[in-house]
Design an enzyme around this catalytic site. Structure first.
Site, PDB file in Angstrom:
ATOM      1  CG  ASP A 148      -3.926  -9.975  -0.679  1.00 26.81           C
ATOM      2  OD1 ASP A 148      -4.488 -11.226  -0.890  1.00 26.81           O
ATOM      3  OD2 ASP A 148      -3.239  -9.709  -1.255  1.00 26.81           O
ATOM      4  CG  ASP A 158     -12.369 -12.708  -2.877  1.00 26.49           C
ATOM      5  OD1 ASP A 158     -12.330 -12.089  -3.767  1.00 26.49           O
ATOM      6  OD2 ASP A 158     -12.092 -14.046  -2.923  1.00 26.49           O
ATOM      7  CB  VAL A 159     -11.520  -7.632  -5.225  1.00 24.31           C
ATOM      8  CG1 VAL A 159     -10.208  -6.976  -4.400  1.00 24.31           C
ATOM      9  CG2 VAL A 159     -11.058  -8.564  -6.116  1.00 24.31           C
ATOM     10  CG  ASN A 181      -2.230  -4.406  -7.287  1.00 23.53           C
ATOM     11  OD1 ASN A 181      -1.561  -4.273  -8.337  1.00 23.53           O
ATOM     12  ND2 ASN A 181      -2.027  -4.883  -6.284  1.00 23.53           N
ATOM     13  CE1 TYR A 216      -3.172 -10.687 -15.659  1.00 21.89           C
ATOM     14  CE2 TYR A 216      -2.208  -9.858 -17.842  1.00 21.89           C
ATOM     15  CZ  TYR A 216      -2.302  -9.788 -16.591  1.00 21.89           C
ATOM     16  OH  TYR A 216      -1.446  -8.834 -15.867  1.00 21.89           O
TER      17      TYR A 216
END
Length: 253
Positions: A36, A62-63, A89, A158
């Site tokens: 995260d 960070d993804v 996720n 989104y």
């Protein structure tokens, strides 16, 4: 236990669903690795699990950074020699900036896709590479019922990002099934605490949507976690390419 001794990496591990899933994985005997960008939150979740006797490790990253994700996968793999599962996720919902298409700015659109779709791709790539090397594994993608019905027309960025995850997950399920890698998607319905809830008038949201849920209430993060754990486990050994809805009957109307 379903995940006894297995290594599971959860992105967005400091958030509500990530944390609830991490606790459930640990309860099922799994070794939890959490990634995260909110360092204090993810450290707190890992510490809580360890206090309860579980095994948990927190990684700050960070993804949207391939280097961060690759490092997390490498570290999670080093814990047990494998990466048995990955829960992709991490995500954002920019309620105040994610506006109808004719009002949407390119910056807001790109910000959402960067985390929700591009970030998920980076995570899936790293997980698939490791799982191909070891001969199998399970990937679970966090989608949404917004990918199935027009439940959030006011947030098209989104909605589009979550729809993209369904297509990506199905393609990966077909591509990697012969290699023993299962890929599934979870689609939650309205939750008590949506992503980035601090930007939402929760009372107004409940008035607007509450009577649309046949079970008569919104869901909780700890009601999503069991489905994720099921899909990560061998109990779901014949499940791949599926979109699993958990919405209190919202999409059945």
């Amino acid at each position: 236990m379903r995940l006894d001794g297995r290594s599971v990496l959860i992105t967005g591990g400091g958030g509500r669903i990530g944390a609830a899933t991490a606790r459930r994985v640990a309860e099922e005997g799994g070794i939890v690795a959490l990634l995260d960008r909110a360092e204090s939150a993810v450290e707190q979740v890992a510490a809580e699990i360890r206090e309860r006797g579980g095994q948990a490790y927190a990684f700050h990253g960070d993804v949207t950074s391939e280097a961060d994700v690759d490092a997390a996968v490498a570290q999670a793999t080093a814990l047990t020699g494998r990466l048995d599962g990955m829960f992709v996720n991490a995500g954002i919902q920019l309620h105040r900036l994610d506006l109808p298409v004719h009002e949407q700015t390119l910056e807001s659109w790109d910000a959402t896709q960067d985390v929700n779709f591009r970030g998920a791709f980076i995570c899936c790539k790293a997980a698939a590479q490791q799982m191909l090397r070891q001969g199998g594994g399970s990937i679970v993608l966090m989608s949404s019922i917004t990918a199935l019905v027009g439940a959030a027309p006011q947030n098209p960025a989104y909605t589009a990002s979550k729809g993209g995850l369904l297509a990506l997950g199905r393609a990966m399920a077909v591509q990697y099934g012969p290699s023993g890698i299962r890929v599934n998607m979870v689609c939650p319905g309205p939750l008590e605490q949506p992503p980035m809830a601090d930007q939402v008038d929760l009372a107004a949201r409940e008035r607007r949507m509450g009577d649309q849920v046949p079970l008569g209430r919104f869901g909780r993060a700890d009601e999503i976690a069991p489905m994720v754990v099921f899909l990560l486990s061998d109990d779901a050994s014949f499940a791949t390419g599926g979109a699993f809805v958990i919405d209190g009957g919202y999409t059945a109307r």
